[in-house]
Design an enzyme around this catalytic site. Sequence first.
Site, PDB file in Angstrom:
ATOM      1  N   ASP A 112       0.865  -1.182   0.000  1.00 53.07           N
ATOM      2  CA  ASP A 112       0.000   0.000   0.000  1.00 53.07           C
ATOM      3  C   ASP A 112       0.906   1.238   0.000  1.00 53.07           C
ATOM      4  OD1 ASP A 112      -2.827   0.919   0.408  1.00 53.07           O
ATOM      5  OD2 ASP A 112      -2.042   1.682   2.287  1.00 53.07           O
ATOM      6  N   LYS A 155      -1.038  -1.396  -4.695  1.00 50.37           N
ATOM      7  CA  LYS A 155      -1.859  -0.215  -5.017  1.00 50.37           C
ATOM      8  C   LYS A 155      -0.885   0.918  -5.306  1.00 50.37           C
ATOM      9  CE  LYS A 155      -5.543  -1.181  -1.629  1.00 50.37           C
ATOM     10  NZ  LYS A 155      -6.072  -0.720  -0.322  1.00 50.37           N
TER      11      LYS A 155
HETATM   12  P1  IMP Z   1       1.913  -0.493   3.815  1.00 48.25           P
HETATM   13  O1  IMP Z   1       2.360  -0.843   2.425  1.00 48.25           O
HETATM   14  O2  IMP Z   1       3.049  -0.365   4.782  1.00 48.25           O
HETATM   15  O3  IMP Z   1       1.071   0.742   3.812  1.00 48.25           O
HETATM   16  O4  IMP Z   1       1.021  -1.623   4.446  1.00 48.25           O
HETATM   17  C1  IMP Z   1       0.496  -2.676   3.741  1.00 48.25           C
HETATM   18  C2  IMP Z   1      -0.387  -3.433   4.693  1.00 48.25           C
HETATM   19  O5  IMP Z   1      -1.628  -2.726   4.858  1.00 48.25           O
HETATM   20  C3  IMP Z   1      -0.785  -4.791   4.135  1.00 48.25           C
HETATM   21  O6  IMP Z   1       0.083  -5.819   4.563  1.00 48.25           O
HETATM   22  C4  IMP Z   1      -2.181  -4.991   4.697  1.00 48.25           C
HETATM   23  O7  IMP Z   1      -2.086  -5.577   5.975  1.00 48.25           O
HETATM   24  C5  IMP Z   1      -2.730  -3.607   4.837  1.00 48.25           C
HETATM   25  N1  IMP Z   1      -3.617  -3.255   3.702  1.00 48.25           N
HETATM   26  C6  IMP Z   1      -3.401  -2.322   2.758  1.00 48.25           C
HETATM   27  N2  IMP Z   1      -4.407  -2.254   1.881  1.00 48.25           N
HETATM   28  C7  IMP Z   1      -5.306  -3.198   2.286  1.00 48.25           C
HETATM   29  C8  IMP Z   1      -6.584  -3.619   1.770  1.00 48.25           C
HETATM   30  O8  IMP Z   1      -7.109  -3.134   0.752  1.00 48.25           O
HETATM   31  N3  IMP Z   1      -7.202  -4.609   2.469  1.00 48.25           N
HETATM   32  C9  IMP Z   1      -6.672  -5.191   3.579  1.00 48.25           C
HETATM   33  N4  IMP Z   1      -5.486  -4.826   4.095  1.00 48.25           N
HETATM   34  C10 IMP Z   1      -4.804  -3.830   3.451  1.00 48.25           C
END
Ligand code: IMP
Length: 184
Positions: free
Chosen positions: A107, A135
């Site tokens: 994300d 994403k």
């Molecule tokens: P980031 O890339 O550090 O922001 O975090 C990614 C984490 O956020 C993933 O491992 C998921 O646990 C959570 N996450 C991000 N988008 C989603 C989604 O659409 N559904 C469920 N969990 C999500």
Amino acid sequence: MMMDDIQEVLFTEEQLKAKAKELGDKISAEYKALNDGKTILAVGILKGAAVFYTDLVRSIDLPVHFDFMIASSYGDATVSSGKVEIKKDLEFDVRNCHVLLIEDIIDSGITMECVMRILKERGAASVKLCALMSKPSRRKIDVNIDYLGYEIPDEFVVGYGLDYAEKYRNLPCIGILKKEIYSV
Ligand code: IMP
Ligand code: MG
């Protein structure tokens, strides 16, 4: 019953199996070419990647060791990239290992950028990232995804390991959660 909360199915159970196989084949070919006798450590990021992990490792045709981490970014993405808490660390020493990180979704990128940096600092022979989904429009920090399943739009998705408030992880497909479920 769980499906009542899904607005649209993005990937069916069959598509997800096929994608894990496709990624596993690619990983097998690239790691076979290394041929240096080093241990391949398949590191799953719990809990979201648990379901993808089990499908992916079974389609890798090489011996891999299993290990798991729980890591999550806290505070908001506006803060520095160091704000990641490791709630459960690895069992194995990564020195001399080829680490294959297996994550459900990228994300902001903050969690994986930090975990990859830590494992490199610990002396892993290599650190690669396999993520089922990304994403790109949400990215706050650049992270190189070596093996990617799907790019998806900025929607909240659940199923196949991914949750909303610990629910829907056991849904066999991946779907967009209805907005009314999380915007009370
Ligand atoms: P980031 O890339 O550090 O922001 O975090 C990614 C984490 O956020 C993933 O491992 C998921 O646990 C959570 N996450 C991000 N988008 C989603 C989604 O659409 N559904 C469920 N969990 C999500
Ligand atoms: Mg996660």
